[in-house]
Design a protein around this motif. Structure first.
Motif, mmCIF file in Angstrom:
data_model
loop_
_atom_site.group_PDB
_atom_site.id
_atom_site.type_symbol
_atom_site.label_atom_id
_atom_site.label_comp_id
_atom_site.label_asym_id
_atom_site.label_seq_id
_atom_site.Cartn_x
_atom_site.Cartn_y
_atom_site.Cartn_z
ATOM 1 N N GLU A 1 36.337 41.837 42.392
ATOM 2 C CA GLU A 1 36.908 42.611 43.503
ATOM 3 C C GLU A 1 38.426 42.639 43.415
ATOM 4 O O GLU A 1 39.077 41.604 43.248
ATOM 5 C CB GLU A 1 36.471 42.004 44.836
ATOM 6 C CG GLU A 1 34.979 42.052 45.075
ATOM 7 C CD GLU A 1 34.462 43.464 45.258
ATOM 8 O OE1 GLU A 1 35.276 44.353 45.542
ATOM 9 O OE2 GLU A 1 33.241 43.672 45.112
ATOM 10 N N ARG A 2 38.985 43.833 43.550
ATOM 11 C CA ARG A 2 40.439 43.997 43.466
ATOM 12 C C ARG A 2 40.893 45.034 44.490
ATOM 13 O O ARG A 2 40.776 46.223 44.241
ATOM 14 C CB ARG A 2 40.826 44.480 42.060
ATOM 15 C CG ARG A 2 42.326 44.600 41.819
ATOM 16 C CD ARG A 2 42.586 45.521 40.638
ATOM 17 N NE ARG A 2 42.097 45.026 39.388
ATOM 18 C CZ ARG A 2 42.827 44.330 38.506
ATOM 19 N NH1 ARG A 2 44.087 44.067 38.755
ATOM 20 N NH2 ARG A 2 42.302 43.924 37.378
ATOM 21 N N PRO A 3 41.397 44.608 45.644
ATOM 22 C CA PRO A 3 41.458 43.244 46.158
ATOM 23 C C PRO A 3 40.106 42.809 46.714
ATOM 24 O O PRO A 3 39.196 43.637 46.798
ATOM 25 C CB PRO A 3 42.507 43.349 47.278
ATOM 26 C CG PRO A 3 42.326 44.738 47.782
ATOM 27 C CD PRO A 3 41.990 45.573 46.569
ATOM 28 N N PRO A 4 39.957 41.549 47.110
ATOM 29 C CA PRO A 4 38.662 41.068 47.608
ATOM 30 C C PRO A 4 38.269 41.746 48.916
ATOM 31 O O PRO A 4 39.112 42.214 49.667
ATOM 32 C CB PRO A 4 38.897 39.563 47.812
ATOM 33 C CG PRO A 4 40.378 39.418 47.928
ATOM 34 C CD PRO A 4 40.956 40.481 47.065
ATOM 35 N N ILE A 5 36.963 41.794 49.169
ATOM 36 C CA ILE A 5 36.443 42.400 50.380
ATOM 37 C C ILE A 5 36.901 41.602 51.591
ATOM 38 O O ILE A 5 36.838 40.371 51.612
ATOM 39 C CB ILE A 5 34.902 42.465 50.326
ATOM 40 C CG1 ILE A 5 34.460 43.369 49.165
ATOM 41 C CG2 ILE A 5 34.321 42.958 51.637
ATOM 42 C CD1 ILE A 5 32.968 43.377 48.932
ATOM 43 N N CYS B 1 51.406 39.719 33.721
ATOM 44 C CA CYS B 1 51.179 38.782 34.820
ATOM 45 C C CYS B 1 49.848 39.072 35.495
ATOM 46 O O CYS B 1 49.229 40.107 35.267
ATOM 47 C CB CYS B 1 52.315 38.864 35.841
ATOM 48 S SG CYS B 1 53.890 38.193 35.244
ATOM 49 N N SER B 2 49.421 38.140 36.331
ATOM 50 C CA SER B 2 48.182 38.286 37.089
ATOM 51 C C SER B 2 48.468 38.174 38.577
ATOM 52 O O SER B 2 49.554 37.743 38.985
ATOM 53 C CB SER B 2 47.171 37.200 36.671
ATOM 54 O OG SER B 2 46.838 37.311 35.301
ATOM 55 N N ILE B 3 47.483 38.551 39.369
ATOM 56 C CA ILE B 3 47.541 38.386 40.814
ATOM 57 C C ILE B 3 46.491 37.352 41.205
ATOM 58 O O ILE B 3 45.336 37.428 40.760
ATOM 59 C CB ILE B 3 47.267 39.709 41.548
ATOM 60 C CG1 ILE B 3 48.328 40.746 41.180
ATOM 61 C CG2 ILE B 3 47.247 39.492 43.060
ATOM 62 C CD1 ILE B 3 48.084 42.110 41.803
ATOM 63 N N LEU B 4 46.886 36.391 42.004
ATOM 64 C CA LEU B 4 45.971 35.346 42.457
ATOM 65 C C LEU B 4 45.428 35.750 43.822
ATOM 66 O O LEU B 4 46.170 35.875 44.793
ATOM 67 C CB LEU B 4 46.708 34.010 42.542
ATOM 68 C CG LEU B 4 45.854 32.764 42.788
ATOM 69 C CD1 LEU B 4 44.847 32.568 41.659
ATOM 70 C CD2 LEU B 4 46.736 31.533 42.913
ATOM 71 N N LYS C 1 52.844 37.806 40.318
ATOM 72 C CA LYS C 1 53.739 37.263 39.300
ATOM 73 C C LYS C 1 53.229 35.930 38.739
ATOM 74 O O LYS C 1 54.005 35.023 38.441
ATOM 75 C CB LYS C 1 55.152 37.091 39.865
ATOM 76 C CG LYS C 1 55.745 38.362 40.446
ATOM 77 C CD LYS C 1 55.830 39.469 39.425
ATOM 78 C CE LYS C 1 56.446 40.724 40.020
ATOM 79 N NZ LYS C 1 56.478 41.845 39.048
ATOM 80 N N VAL C 2 51.906 35.796 38.609
ATOM 81 C CA VAL C 2 51.331 34.585 38.043
ATOM 82 C C VAL C 2 51.137 34.794 36.547
ATOM 83 O O VAL C 2 50.393 35.676 36.126
ATOM 84 C CB VAL C 2 49.977 34.248 38.703
ATOM 85 C CG1 VAL C 2 49.445 32.922 38.172
ATOM 86 C CG2 VAL C 2 50.124 34.193 40.213
ATOM 87 N N ALA D 1 42.269 34.702 39.541
ATOM 88 C CA ALA D 1 43.442 35.429 39.018
ATOM 89 C C ALA D 1 42.978 36.524 38.080
ATOM 90 O O ALA D 1 42.272 36.251 37.107
ATOM 91 C CB ALA D 1 44.375 34.475 38.298
ATOM 92 N N ILE D 2 43.381 37.766 38.376
ATOM 93 C CA ILE D 2 43.067 38.886 37.495
ATOM 94 C C ILE D 2 44.358 39.642 37.175
ATOM 95 O O ILE D 2 45.324 39.601 37.929
ATOM 96 C CB ILE D 2 42.017 39.836 38.112
ATOM 97 C CG1 ILE D 2 42.428 40.285 39.512
ATOM 98 C CG2 ILE D 2 40.657 39.180 38.149
ATOM 99 C CD1 ILE D 2 41.427 41.229 40.146
ATOM 100 N N LYS D 3 44.362 40.333 36.054
ATOM 101 C CA LYS D 3 45.553 41.000 35.553
ATOM 102 C C LYS D 3 46.094 42.020 36.549
ATOM 103 O O LYS D 3 45.338 42.768 37.168
ATOM 104 C CB LYS D 3 45.270 41.679 34.215
ATOM 105 C CG LYS D 3 45.020 40.712 33.061
ATOM 106 C CD LYS D 3 46.266 39.874 32.765
ATOM 107 C CE LYS D 3 46.033 38.937 31.588
ATOM 108 N NZ LYS D 3 47.227 38.099 31.325
#
Length: 234
Positions: free
Chosen positions: A166-170, A128-131, A182-183, A119-121
């Motif tokens: 990575e944002r988003p992951p590879i 909130c963060s994104i999982l 919304k985490v 989870a990153i901001k």
């Protein structure tokens, strides 16, 4: 002959307007509250269904893993090589194309790669963060199938700390990316061969300052917490 003209005086007209205005205010207030409650229910259904589906998948993948091959960010141990302020959990998976892979001659499980949730901001919503979910195969070329990984292993801590940036992951061919927004808070824990997870989701229902819907002590915000535990079985 005198003729009487019937009509409304100015005072009577003002009274009629006031009564009509009060009547419209009551109708608007009722509709406004009803609309907000409907939006609240819609938001709650959407948040709960998405989060529960996401966490069921995560729990199933952890269940297919091995207790030796699970690492997490260990927030309470600053001296741990796996310590990070970014919540994450990383584990081995034997699943390939939706099925557990086995070695043909011995029947041993073949471990195919690492699955990482972190989870990153959210850049658009710092509250909130994104999982994210990332898959890292042991084989670096297509079809990414490993014929040799018969023993589960823990991910290298330096690799993990690089992966969670990575944002988003590879993307990896054949592997779908899954993410959940919304985490509000994420907590991973691993003790006595049991993985515990706690997620708090938050969704803003409506930004109106005059909202009459109060949720979790604040108008226009819905909060939902889900907890689960799972034991790796392979």
């Amino acid at each position: 002959m005198n003729m009487c003209k019937n009509g409304l005086t100015l005072v009577e007209l003002i009274i009629v307007i006031l009564i009509f205005s009060l009547f419209m205010i009551v109708i608007y207030s009722t509709l406004d509250v009803g609309f907000k409650m409907w939006k609240l229910g819609e938001t709650r259904t959407d948040v709960e269904s998405k989060s529960e589906s996401f966490i069921r998948r995560m729990a199933m993948e952890i269940k297919n893993s091995n207790s030796y091959a699970i690492v997490f960010n260990e927030p309470d141990d600053a001296n741990s090589v796996y310590h990070s302020d970014t919540p994450y959990i990383c584990f081995e998976t034997p699943v390939y194309n939706g099925q557990v892979a086995y070695k043909e001659d011995t029947g041993d499980i073949l471990w195919q790669g690492f699955i990482l949730y972190y989870a990153i901001k959210d850049l658009n919503d710092p509250n909130c963060s994104i999982l994210y979910r990332r898959y890292v195969p042991h084989e670096s070329s297509d079809p990414y199938y490993s014929y040799t990984s018969a023993n589960p292993q823990m991910a290298d801590p330096n690799s993990v700390k690089q992966w969670i940036t990575e944002r988003p992951p590879i993307s990896v061919a054949g592997q779908s990316l899954t993410l959940c927004g919304k985490v509000k808070n994420v907590d991973f824990n691993y003790k006595n061969s049991l993985v515990s997870m706690k997620f708090e989701f938050e969704e803003r229902v409506r930004g109106s300052k005059t909202s009459r819907v109060m949720v979790a002590g604040k108008g226009s915000v819905y909060k939902f917490t889900i907890e689960t535990s799972v034991k790796p079985e392979n």
